[in-house]
Structures are given as C-alpha cells and as structure tokens.
Design an enzyme around this catalytic site. Structure first.
Site, PDB file in Angstrom:
ATOM      1  N   ASP A 130       0.867  -1.332   0.085  1.00 25.51           N
ATOM      2  CA  ASP A 130       0.034  -0.133   0.081  1.00 25.51           C
ATOM      3  C   ASP A 130       0.986   1.194  -0.073  1.00 25.51           C
ATOM      4  O   ASP A 130       1.598   1.461   1.067  1.00 25.51           O
ATOM      5  CB  ASP A 130      -0.689  -0.123   1.337  1.00 25.51           C
ATOM      6  N   ASP A 293     -13.628  -4.528  -1.926  1.00 26.87           N
ATOM      7  CA  ASP A 293     -13.528  -4.081  -0.627  1.00 26.87           C
ATOM      8  C   ASP A 293     -14.970  -4.146   0.022  1.00 26.87           C
ATOM      9  O   ASP A 293     -15.857  -3.587   0.180  1.00 26.87           O
ATOM     10  CB  ASP A 293     -13.449  -2.529  -0.590  1.00 26.87           C
TER      11      ASP A 293
END
Length: 445
Positions: A130, A293
C-alpha cells in the site's frame, strides 16, 4: 480454456529445458491452447497440464523457438532460459535440423522421469504494498488496520503519523528475492487523483521493473478523469501509462463498482465505455483485476433474509461467525473510495457483472478482517469462488502460515495476498511456502 493465469511446470526432454522441466515453474497467461497433432508433433518443445487438459507450452524448429509462457516474468528461471535461448539462436554453431527422437518421446507421453511428470498449477503468494505519501510528502509503504493507516495513541483515541514500513522499490526488490510470485502496488492517497501524470508512482514502477521479473499489478484511481488543465484522460489512457512504466496488470476498485451497477441497471448489458471494457478490449482480460472491498452485514430475521433475496437480489449466507447479537446470516456489502463509502449493492452481483464486462481476476479484500491477523474470511472467499469462474486472489487477515493452507483447503482461491506480516517480517514468504509444501499444496520454491 478459461483464462489460465499463474505458475506451472513443463514436461520436456529437450536439452534446452533440462534445467526447468520437472523441477521449476514458469509464468503463464493465456486463454487459448494448441494441442498435439500429426502436423505439429515434431515441433513440440514442451507440454504443460492444466487440470485434465494438456497443451503445447513451447515449440522449436532449428533456431526458431516460441513459448506459451512468459520467461521475462518467470523470475530467475525465466532469465536463465532467455539467456540460453539467445546463446543458441545467436550461436554460429549448427543446430540439429531434426530432434525427432526427443519429440517422439515427448508426444507419446512417456513419463519415465521427473521431466515428464504431470504438471500442476501452483498456488500463488502475492506481496502487496500500500503506497501513499506520508506527512513529509515522501512516498512510503504503509499498512492499515481496517483500512486506517495512521499510528494510534496508547489509548487508541488520537491518531498520529502515517505508518512508514519502507520504500516501495526496495521492498518490492526484497519480496522478489524472497520468492513472491507477484507484487501488487496499491495507490491509496490523494496523488492518485491524477494517476496518468503521477511521476513518483510511475517512477516506482519504472525502477521496480528494472530488477523485478515477476508480474506487477498497480491499482488506485484508474478511471476517466479531467486534470487541472482541463485535459481529459480515459481509463485506458491511465492504464496504458502504467503499462508503459512496467505494470503487467491494473487493479480497478471504485470504478468497477460503478460499472457493475450500471450493467445491472441496463439489463445486463455493457456500454463499451466502462474502464473494464476499455482496458480489457485493448490489453486482454488478464490485464484487468477487480479490487473488491466488502463489509459484512448481519441479518436479524427470516423476514429480512427473504426481503434481501427476493427484492434486492442479495446473496445471503449462513455464517459460522455470529453477529454482535447472535445473528446467523449475513451478506457482503460493496464499498467504494477505499471502504469509506458503503453501498446497497452486494459482492456477488459485483463480481458477476465484472466477469461479464471482461475482467480477468478478482482481488477480494475484507474490511472486517483487514489487519486482524486471524485468518482470511473463508466464507466470503468461498462464496465468490462459487459465483464466478475467474481466478480469485484472497486478501486481508493473514497472520500465520497455516492461514494460507486453511485458505487453499477450504476454497478454490488460486492466490493469497498479504502485506503487513511480510513488511514487519512477522512471517516470511519462504516460511509460508515451506508450510504449504509440507501440507501438500503446490507452490513455486
């Protein structure tokens, strides 16, 4: 064939492949196959197996060679093979015009040695980074807990600085050396607002691809947009910029949700204009990963279950993880904007639409499990694997090596992604692969 994507072996008695056949794996991406026949049997350099199907994975005639797999994305094995091929092709020494003895042995399926054993698609272990700018404006790798990437005070009430777990290029190089089968970069902050001209992130891809020879995926902000100068950029423009910088795949998140909802609203029809369709039509389905998600929503009563199923079309499952009030059923809500926006749209509907629109792979996260290190959400993953034929990458929740074997034993997911435990060296990639091998799960060592 369906889309074949991942690491597999070679069956061969060709001297060119003696160091690979039966002992090492190479990286495949394809949706078509060539089968053995009388016309091509003397050209066959190697065969590979996918389930019950066998196909030709390399051919050779004199100095001319062609491969179904991608040696340039097959790590050190692939680089060694490229060098060997170039040495032969550029050599002035004569190359035998016929190697029919080798070919007849291969096409007759003589499996008397390890070089001819049936091959198996490996489970992939993917390292995820990330990437965002920290409080000083530097590009760093970070990691969140339920998507929150800032340090917390001891009482958990105040948020501190962005967690800094290393530099993207250096970490990617480390994971390549440690045996990661793929590496994924996820853009998670404001600089993805102008992804096509994001020089720092493009530089990360360019520098990484110089020394990392496994597939690279980049996600974050892939959509149509207008920049500050009024110039329009299509999702295809953004993806093309990333591919030219060294990426092999792009991961689409929020824009995929938008496209999927429109597909259902338009009677299960694509417009040809969505980011998924644009990129897939030019670069192929294998270049498009859908990052999902989801968040659990527990269901309290049978009446609620029927309403969700009949009126809204949601997929409701019985869960072994009861809700806060003992609820035994749940569905999985889609979110957008990195989990910040919740939608009345479920994951099953999303992945069905994305497969129809031309996606090639699903990256399945879990907001509930992210950073918890208690294992993947196996119920969510199993449900998605049963819903689509696409390869599914499981993400969120890994904390120990056995969580990876639990995943591959309980679902048909082809790959497992992890980040924080690798960044902090709580678990090494090598430890995961050794555990998987010891529990009889095929992996690339």
């Amino acid at each position: 064939l369906y889309l074949v994507l991942g690491w597999n072996g070679l069956r061969s008695t060709d001297s060119m492949l003696e160091e690979v056949a039966g002992t090492k794996e190479v990286y495949f991406v394809h949706s078509y196959k060539a089968e053995v026949c009388d016309e091509n049997k003397d050209w066959i350099m190697s065969l590979t197996d996918y389930g019950t199907t066998s196909f030709i994975s390399a051919v050779r005639k004199g100095r001319v060679m062609a491969m179904q797999f991608h040696p340039e994305k097959s790590g050190k094995t692939g680089l060694s093979l490229i060098k060997k091929v170039l040495d032969v092709c550029l050599s002035e020494a004569s190359v035998p015009a016929s190697i029919s003895t080798e070919r007849s042995s291969l096409s007759s399926n003589n499996r008397s040695s390890h070089q001819m054993n049936k091959t198996t698609m490996c489970n992939r272990i993917i390292a995820c980074l990330d990437v965002r700018s920290n409080d000083d404006g530097d590009l760093v790798v970070t990691k969140g807990d339920c998507y929150d990437v800032r340090e917390k005070s001891s009482d958990g009430k105040e948020k501190g600085r962005v967690r800094n777990l290393g530099k993207p290029v250096a970490l990617a190089q480390r994971y390549y050396e440690e045996g990661a089968d793929e590496i994924t970069f996820l853009n998670i902050t404001s600089f993805r607002e102008t992804p096509a001209t994001d020089a720092p992130m493009l530089n990360v891809l360019q520098e990484t691809s110089k020394n990392v020879f496994v597939p690279l995926t980049i996600g974050g902000g892939i959509r149509d947009y207008k920049d500050s100068d009024g110039n329009m950029w299509s999702a295809l423009d953004v993806a093309s910029t990333y591919f030219r910088a060294g990426a092999d795949k792009v991961s689409i998140g929020s824009d995929a949700v938008k496209a999927a909802m429109k597909w259902w609203a338009d009677g299960k029809k694509g417009s040809g204009k969505s980011s998924i369709e644009q990129i897939s039509s030019v670069y192929g389905a294998q270049a498009v990963v859908i990052s999902v998600d989801p968040k659990r929503v527990y269901v309290a009563s049978k009446d609620d279950i029927q309403e969700l199923k009949n009126k809204k079309g949601h997929t409701v499952i019985q869960t072994k993880t009861p809700g806060p009030n003992g609820e035994k059923f749940c569905w999985f809500r889609c979110t957008a904007a990195g989990g910040r926006k919740e939608l009345d749209f479920d994951v099953a509907a999303l992945v069905i639409a994305c497969e129809a629109l031309g996606a090639g792979e699903i990256l399945l996260n879990s907001i509930d499990c992210d950073g918890q290190q208690k294992g993947y959400d196996l119920e969510l993953i199993d449900m998605v694997c049963r819903t689509v034929t696409l390869p599914v990458i499981a993400s969120s929740g890994a904390g120990k090596p056995h969580h990876f074997s639990d995943l591959f034993e309980s679902t048909t997911s082809q790959a497992a992604l992890a980040s924080g435990i690798f960044h902090r060296k709580q678990v090494q990639i090598e430890d995961v692969k050794k555990h998987l091998k010891s529990t009889k799960h095929p992996v690339r060592m």
